[in-house]
Scaffold this active site. Structure first.
Site, PDB file in Angstrom:
ATOM      1  N   GLY A 132     -15.720  -4.900  22.613  1.00 55.90           N
ATOM      2  CA  GLY A 132     -14.977  -6.119  22.913  1.00 55.90           C
ATOM      3  C   GLY A 132     -15.390  -6.669  24.253  1.00 55.90           C
ATOM      4  N   LYS A 169      -3.755  -2.513  12.396  1.00 50.17           N
ATOM      5  CA  LYS A 169      -3.114  -1.206  12.688  1.00 50.17           C
ATOM      6  C   LYS A 169      -1.726  -1.112  12.071  1.00 50.17           C
ATOM      7  CE  LYS A 169      -5.556  -0.118  16.985  1.00 50.17           C
ATOM      8  NZ  LYS A 169      -6.128  -1.431  17.356  1.00 50.17           N
ATOM      9  N   ASP A 218       3.847   1.155   9.126  1.00 50.78           N
ATOM     10  CA  ASP A 218       5.215   1.214   8.600  1.00 50.78           C
ATOM     11  C   ASP A 218       5.227   1.894   7.226  1.00 50.78           C
ATOM     12  OD1 ASP A 218       7.987   0.632   8.316  1.00 50.78           O
ATOM     13  OD2 ASP A 218       7.711  -1.133   9.586  1.00 50.78           O
ATOM     14  N   SER A 261     -15.683  -6.886  18.668  1.00 55.18           N
ATOM     15  CA  SER A 261     -14.232  -7.051  18.721  1.00 55.18           C
ATOM     16  C   SER A 261     -13.952  -8.374  19.426  1.00 55.18           C
ATOM     17  CB  SER A 261     -13.635  -5.874  19.508  1.00 55.18           C
ATOM     18  OG  SER A 261     -12.253  -5.982  19.541  1.00 55.18           O
ATOM     19  N   HIS A 265      -7.983  -9.800  15.879  1.00 53.49           N
ATOM     20  CA  HIS A 265      -6.553  -9.502  16.003  1.00 53.49           C
ATOM     21  C   HIS A 265      -5.904 -10.863  15.738  1.00 53.49           C
ATOM     22  CE1 HIS A 265      -6.347  -5.432  17.649  1.00 53.49           C
ATOM     23  NE2 HIS A 265      -7.281  -5.702  18.520  1.00 53.49           N
ATOM     24  N   LYS A 303     -14.489  -7.976  14.346  1.00 51.96           N
ATOM     25  CA  LYS A 303     -13.114  -7.441  14.298  1.00 51.96           C
ATOM     26  C   LYS A 303     -12.186  -8.439  14.964  1.00 51.96           C
ATOM     27  CE  LYS A 303     -11.597  -4.002  17.011  1.00 51.96           C
ATOM     28  NZ  LYS A 303     -10.373  -4.587  17.535  1.00 51.96           N
TER      29      LYS A 303
HETATM   30  O1  S5P Z   1      -8.222   3.607  19.614  1.00 54.24           O
HETATM   31  C1  S5P Z   1      -8.511   2.429  19.581  1.00 54.24           C
HETATM   32  C2  S5P Z   1      -8.507   1.711  18.382  1.00 54.24           C
HETATM   33  C3  S5P Z   1      -8.898   0.380  18.406  1.00 54.24           C
HETATM   34  S1  S5P Z   1      -9.115  -0.413  16.901  1.00 54.24           S
HETATM   35  N1  S5P Z   1      -8.882   1.795  20.710  1.00 54.24           N
HETATM   36  C4  S5P Z   1      -9.235   0.478  20.736  1.00 54.24           C
HETATM   37  O2  S5P Z   1      -9.603  -0.016  21.806  1.00 54.24           O
HETATM   38  N2  S5P Z   1      -9.199  -0.260  19.581  1.00 54.24           N
HETATM   39  C5  S5P Z   1      -9.494  -1.713  19.586  1.00 54.24           C
HETATM   40  O3  S5P Z   1     -10.855  -1.906  19.960  1.00 54.24           O
HETATM   41  C6  S5P Z   1      -8.669  -2.508  20.605  1.00 54.24           C
HETATM   42  O4  S5P Z   1      -7.492  -3.035  20.014  1.00 54.24           O
HETATM   43  C7  S5P Z   1      -9.608  -3.621  21.017  1.00 54.24           C
HETATM   44  O5  S5P Z   1      -9.505  -4.697  20.112  1.00 54.24           O
HETATM   45  C8  S5P Z   1     -10.997  -3.011  20.854  1.00 54.24           C
HETATM   46  C9  S5P Z   1     -11.609  -2.505  22.135  1.00 54.24           C
HETATM   47  O6  S5P Z   1     -11.779  -3.543  23.040  1.00 54.24           O
HETATM   48  P1  S5P Z   1     -12.571  -3.362  24.423  1.00 54.24           P
HETATM   49  O7  S5P Z   1     -12.431  -4.708  25.084  1.00 54.24           O
HETATM   50  O8  S5P Z   1     -11.904  -2.285  25.208  1.00 54.24           O
HETATM   51  O9  S5P Z   1     -13.992  -3.056  24.054  1.00 54.24           O
END
Ligand code: S5P
Length: 465
Positions: free
Chosen positions: A438, A301, A304, A244, A270, A268
């Site tokens: 991430g 995500k 809508d 991520s 954003h 992944k």
């Molecule tokens: O339920 C979720 C769904 C997603 S896609 N929880 C999340 O954390 N994510 C995404 O996964 C979130 O937007 C981020 O980009 C990543 C987790 O990041 P980390 O830094 O906590 O590992």
């Protein structure tokens, strides 16, 4: 103490077990009805039953520090055991408190200590499992559960699949055999119940897909071409790590993609947090994805109505559908969101979507019914939906891929309620397929080395399950 036979006769007398014709909540007509709630009106019997449950754990040599009754019927049983044998108890709340600490478990949750689950009746095992999940979120481990009566409808096998050993004091057919011997019921009633149980067994042997390899799952007839590519990449590169890349500029993102590309099956993004989004930068990311053989997943995500998400997917400055192999969507708006997204695609074989069945954040509103409806929605759109964002395996369909975020090398919670589990917990114990990592990588002093560690941990967990 009553003998086993005497106890069964008492349960029959107080109508905790009844035979006849009963219409269940599900509409199914059952020849047997079990309701152990009545037992609280017979304290001496409750005490006897609790002692039997405790003895069962002793016989099975279960090692545990605390116990927890599945609410509500097993609560008084757990309380009796706790008081009689001086064993600390935990209570699982049915609903988390909506004020104060929002705790779901009361009592002293000693981290990594084992908690034994006590239950009155097991049918599919789902109540035991739900309780185990909540206890594990609170930091304790669950390895075993003791139940007074196993209805023999798949609960033991389902729980075994989740690494919980179920020990039962009685099975339903065992109880019936005693009642036949004591001439309380007729032998044909036992036969009738046996054939009912055989027809209404919740354990689906199709769950063997846990042991199908990613390669085999990629080869299933119904597997979507994008999922097939992903399964292939995972097997070829021996990685189930999705990175991520939550950084705000392309120089950093492209450098990371280049350096750790060899360790990942998917990156992944954003895009809406990037400060320098441009078609050229996306082109460079695409080139790296080809060079290092990984897929691009835009974590948009969508949430809508169909008509709006269609424009959000294809239009604006990002034109997401032009470049990302995979995107994701909430199932909350209903199936129109999936129809809207896929309606914009000329070629559905190159783009795919994950539905968000569960989230990793504390207090999220996705309950088990929501999860179930999301899986059904995915099954109806197999030409576009390839799997889920979830915290554990939600679908038995081997073509579906499970992606789990909230992964670090040690468990924990961030400052905003993001919950972290380890690769082993997510892949081996919870049956997910891909770990999304991430900050576990971006915040490391040596990002490349750490990415490799996550790749190894994720792959080892896959091989171990
Ligand atoms: O339920 C979720 C769904 C997603 S896609 N929880 C999340 O954390 N994510 C995404 O996964 C979130 O937007 C981020 O980009 C990543 C987790 O990041 P980390 O830094 O906590 O590992």
């Amino acid at each position: 103490m009553l003998s086993r036979e005497e106890l069964v006769l008492r349960l029959f007398e107080i109508e905790a077990v009844k035979f006849g014709s009963f219409t269940l909540k599900s509409g199914i007509v059952s020849p047997v009805y079990v309701d152990l709630r009545v037992m609280i009106s017979y304290p001496s019997l409750l005490k006897e039953v609790s002692e039997l449950l405790w003895k069962k754990a002793e016989e099975a040599n279960v090692q545990y520090k605390s116990l927890c009754g599945v609410p509500y019927t097993a609560l008084p049983m757990a309380t009796c055991i706790s008081v009689d044998h001086d064993i600390p108890m935990l209570i699982r709340r049915k609903e988390a408190k909506d004020y104060g600490t929002k705790k779901k478990v009361e009592g002293n949750c000693e981290k990594d200590s084992v908690c034994l689950i006590i239950e009155d009746v097991v049918t599919t095992g789902s109540s035991v499992y739900e309780t185990a999940e909540i206890l594990e979120e609170a930091g304790v481990r669950v390895t075993d559960a003791i139940v007074l009566l196993d209805r023999e409808q798949g609960g033991k096998a389902n729980l075994c699949n989740k690494n919980i050993t179920l020990h039962s004091v009685f099975t339903l057919t065992g109880v019936m055999k005693i009642l036949v011997e004591k001439e309380k019921i007729k032998p044909n009633q036992l036969q009738e119940v046996k054939s009912f149980l055989a027809k209404n067994n919740s354990f689906k042997p199709s769950t063997i897909h846990r042991s199908l390899s990613f390669r085999e799952r990629g080869m299933q007839k119904q597997t979507h071409p994008v999922a097939r590519r992903l399964f292939d990449i995972m097997e070829q590169k021996q990685t189930n790590l999705c990175f991520s890349a939550d950084v705000d500029n392309f120089a950093e993102l492209l450098e990371l993609a280049d350096k750790i590309g060899q360790y990942i099956c998917c990156i992944k993004t954003h895009v809406d947090i990037m400060e320098d989004f441009s078609a050229q930068n996306i082109k460079s990311l695409k080139e790296l994805s080809v060079r290092h053989n990984f897929l691009i997943f835009e974590d948009r995500k969508f949430a809508d109505i169909g008509n709006t998400v269609r424009s959000q997917y294809t239009g604006g400055i990002y034109k997401i559908s032009d470049w990302c192999d995979i995107t994701n969507a909430h199932s909350l708006p209903g199936p129109g969101i999936v129809s809207g997204l896929k309606s914009s695609l000329d070629d559905k074989s190159t783009r795919a979507c994950l539905l968000i069945a569960e989230m990793s954040s504390q207090g999220n509103l996705a309950d088990s019914k929501y999860k179930q409806s999301t899986v059904e929605m995915a099954s109806e759109h197999g030409d576009f939906v390839i799997g889920f964002i979830c915290t554990s395996k939600v679908s038995e369909n081997p073509s579906h891929i499970h992606f789990t975020p909230g992964v670090k090398l040690i468990n924990g919670v961030d400052g905003f309620g993001q919950k972290y589990l380890t690769p082993d917990e997510v892949i081996r114990r919870r049956g997910s397929d891909v770990i999304i990592v991430g900050r576990g990588i971006t915040e490391s002093a040596n990002r490349i080395k750490t990415a490799k560690e996550f790749q190894e941990a994720g792959w080892m967990a896959y091989n171990r399950r």
